[in-house]
Motif scaffolding. Structure first.
Motif, PDB file in Angstrom:
ATOM      1  N   ASN A  21      51.181  44.002  41.016  1.00  0.00           N
ATOM      2  CA  ASN A  21      50.871  45.422  41.149  1.00  0.00           C
ATOM      3  C   ASN A  21      51.330  45.906  42.524  1.00  0.00           C
ATOM      4  OD1 ASN A  21      49.475  45.613  38.652  1.00  0.00           O
ATOM      5  ND2 ASN A  21      47.756  44.577  39.613  1.00  0.00           N
ATOM      6  N   VAL A  22      52.101  46.989  42.518  1.00  0.00           N
ATOM      7  CA  VAL A  22      52.644  47.511  43.773  1.00  0.00           C
ATOM      8  C   VAL A  22      52.347  49.005  43.858  1.00  0.00           C
ATOM      9  CG1 VAL A  22      54.761  47.927  45.079  1.00  0.00           C
ATOM     10  CG2 VAL A  22      54.506  45.819  43.773  1.00  0.00           C
ATOM     11  N   LEU A  23      51.937  49.460  45.026  1.00  0.00           N
ATOM     12  CA  LEU A  23      51.772  50.879  45.298  1.00  0.00           C
ATOM     13  C   LEU A  23      52.848  51.289  46.283  1.00  0.00           C
ATOM     14  CD1 LEU A  23      50.280  53.588  45.203  1.00  0.00           C
ATOM     15  CD2 LEU A  23      48.826  52.716  47.064  1.00  0.00           C
ATOM     16  N   VAL A  24      53.681  52.248  45.897  1.00  0.00           N
ATOM     17  CA  VAL A  24      54.715  52.783  46.772  1.00  0.00           C
ATOM     18  C   VAL A  24      54.173  54.072  47.368  1.00  0.00           C
ATOM     19  CG1 VAL A  24      57.063  53.691  46.908  1.00  0.00           C
ATOM     20  CG2 VAL A  24      56.572  51.767  45.400  1.00  0.00           C
ATOM     21  N   ILE A  25      54.121  54.126  48.697  1.00  0.00           N
ATOM     22  CA  ILE A  25      53.624  55.313  49.380  1.00  0.00           C
ATOM     23  C   ILE A  25      54.801  56.256  49.603  1.00  0.00           C
ATOM     24  CG2 ILE A  25      52.460  56.208  51.427  1.00  0.00           C
ATOM     25  CD1 ILE A  25      50.697  54.370  49.737  1.00  0.00           C
ATOM     26  N   GLY A  26      54.766  57.386  48.932  1.00  0.00           N
ATOM     27  CA  GLY A  26      55.832  58.381  49.058  1.00  0.00           C
ATOM     28  C   GLY A  26      56.752  58.363  47.854  1.00  0.00           C
ATOM     29  N   SER A  27      56.993  59.543  47.305  1.00  0.00           N
ATOM     30  CA  SER A  27      57.813  59.647  46.094  1.00  0.00           C
ATOM     31  C   SER A  27      59.136  60.346  46.369  1.00  0.00           C
ATOM     32  CB  SER A  27      57.046  60.414  45.016  1.00  0.00           C
ATOM     33  OG  SER A  27      56.726  61.713  45.488  1.00  0.00           O
ATOM     34  N   GLY A  28      59.594  60.258  47.611  1.00  0.00           N
ATOM     35  CA  GLY A  28      60.892  60.843  47.952  1.00  0.00           C
ATOM     36  C   GLY A  28      62.019  59.986  47.401  1.00  0.00           C
ATOM     37  N   ALA A  29      63.193  60.192  47.929  1.00  0.00           N
ATOM     38  CA  ALA A  29      64.371  59.490  47.424  1.00  0.00           C
ATOM     39  C   ALA A  29      64.217  57.970  47.522  1.00  0.00           C
ATOM     40  CB  ALA A  29      65.609  59.950  48.185  1.00  0.00           C
ATOM     41  N   LEU A  30      63.825  57.482  48.683  1.00  0.00           N
ATOM     42  CA  LEU A  30      63.720  56.025  48.855  1.00  0.00           C
ATOM     43  C   LEU A  30      62.526  55.439  48.131  1.00  0.00           C
ATOM     44  CD1 LEU A  30      64.769  55.585  52.578  1.00  0.00           C
ATOM     45  CD2 LEU A  30      66.075  55.071  50.517  1.00  0.00           C
ATOM     46  N   GLY A  31      61.379  56.103  48.202  1.00  0.00           N
ATOM     47  CA  GLY A  31      60.198  55.601  47.505  1.00  0.00           C
ATOM     48  C   GLY A  31      60.413  55.531  46.002  1.00  0.00           C
ATOM     49  N   SER A  32      61.049  56.556  45.450  1.00  0.00           N
ATOM     50  CA  SER A  32      61.333  56.565  44.013  1.00  0.00           C
ATOM     51  C   SER A  32      62.333  55.486  43.641  1.00  0.00           C
ATOM     52  CB  SER A  32      61.870  57.933  43.588  1.00  0.00           C
ATOM     53  OG  SER A  32      60.892  58.924  43.786  1.00  0.00           O
ATOM     54  N   LEU A  33      63.366  55.310  44.456  1.00  0.00           N
ATOM     55  CA  LEU A  33      64.365  54.288  44.175  1.00  0.00           C
ATOM     56  C   LEU A  33      63.756  52.893  44.220  1.00  0.00           C
ATOM     57  CD1 LEU A  33      67.261  53.373  43.646  1.00  0.00           C
ATOM     58  CD2 LEU A  33      67.602  53.365  46.122  1.00  0.00           C
ATOM     59  N   TYR A  34      63.022  52.592  45.285  1.00  0.00           N
ATOM     60  CA  TYR A  34      62.418  51.269  45.381  1.00  0.00           C
ATOM     61  C   TYR A  34      61.366  51.056  44.300  1.00  0.00           C
ATOM     62  CZ  TYR A  34      64.911  50.073  49.600  1.00  0.00           C
ATOM     63  OH  TYR A  34      65.895  49.764  50.496  1.00  0.00           O
ATOM     64  N   GLY A  35      60.615  52.093  43.963  1.00  0.00           N
ATOM     65  CA  GLY A  35      59.660  51.974  42.863  1.00  0.00           C
ATOM     66  C   GLY A  35      60.345  51.629  41.554  1.00  0.00           C
ATOM     67  N   ALA A  36      61.481  52.285  41.285  1.00  0.00           N
ATOM     68  CA  ALA A  36      62.233  52.007  40.057  1.00  0.00           C
ATOM     69  C   ALA A  36      62.784  50.586  40.059  1.00  0.00           C
ATOM     70  CB  ALA A  36      63.378  53.012  39.909  1.00  0.00           C
ATOM     71  N   GLN A  39      59.918  48.172  39.438  1.00  0.00           N
ATOM     72  CA  GLN A  39      59.513  48.217  38.036  1.00  0.00           C
ATOM     73  C   GLN A  39      60.543  47.513  37.161  1.00  0.00           C
ATOM     74  OE1 GLN A  39      59.376  52.030  36.063  1.00  0.00           O
ATOM     75  NE2 GLN A  39      57.694  51.337  34.780  1.00  0.00           N
ATOM     76  N   ARG A  40      61.795  47.735  37.451  1.00  0.00           N
ATOM     77  CA  ARG A  40      62.863  47.071  36.702  1.00  0.00           C
ATOM     78  C   ARG A  40      62.770  45.551  36.857  1.00  0.00           C
ATOM     79  NH1 ARG A  40      69.277  48.463  37.134  1.00  0.00           N
ATOM     80  NH2 ARG A  40      69.309  49.016  34.949  1.00  0.00           N
ATOM     81  N   GLY A  41      62.240  45.111  37.994  1.00  0.00           N
ATOM     82  CA  GLY A  41      62.046  43.686  38.241  1.00  0.00           C
ATOM     83  C   GLY A  41      60.808  43.118  37.577  1.00  0.00           C
TER      84      GLY A  41
END
Length: 70
Positions: A21-36, A39-41
């Motif tokens: 389980n991971v919480l990404v702080i911030g949904s900007g360009a980098l936060g969204s990319l790393y979150g994706a 999740q893909r992983g």
């Protein structure tokens, strides 16, 4: 010389395999990319959003790139 004790920051550690389980702080360009990418992983990802909360809640996050991430 022996190898130092491993941690979650060590990609070769056994504990890193147990991270799910991971919480990404911030949904900007980098936060969204790393979150994706996380999740893909195979990890369960939550994203903390501030200003775009309603838009993300209604439509989610979609990433389009030349690498083919969706």
């Amino acid at each position: 010389m022996s190898r130092p004790k491993t941690s979650l920051h060590d990609p070769f550690s056994r504990e890193a395999d147990q991270l799910s389980n991971v919480l990404v702080i911030g949904s900007g360009a980098l936060g969204s990319l790393y979150g994706a990418l996380l999740q893909r992983g195979g990890l369960s990802v939550s994203v903390q959003a501030r200003s775009d909360y309603l838009a993300i809640r209604n439509t989610g996050i979609r990433i389009e790139s030349h690498q083919g991430l969706d």
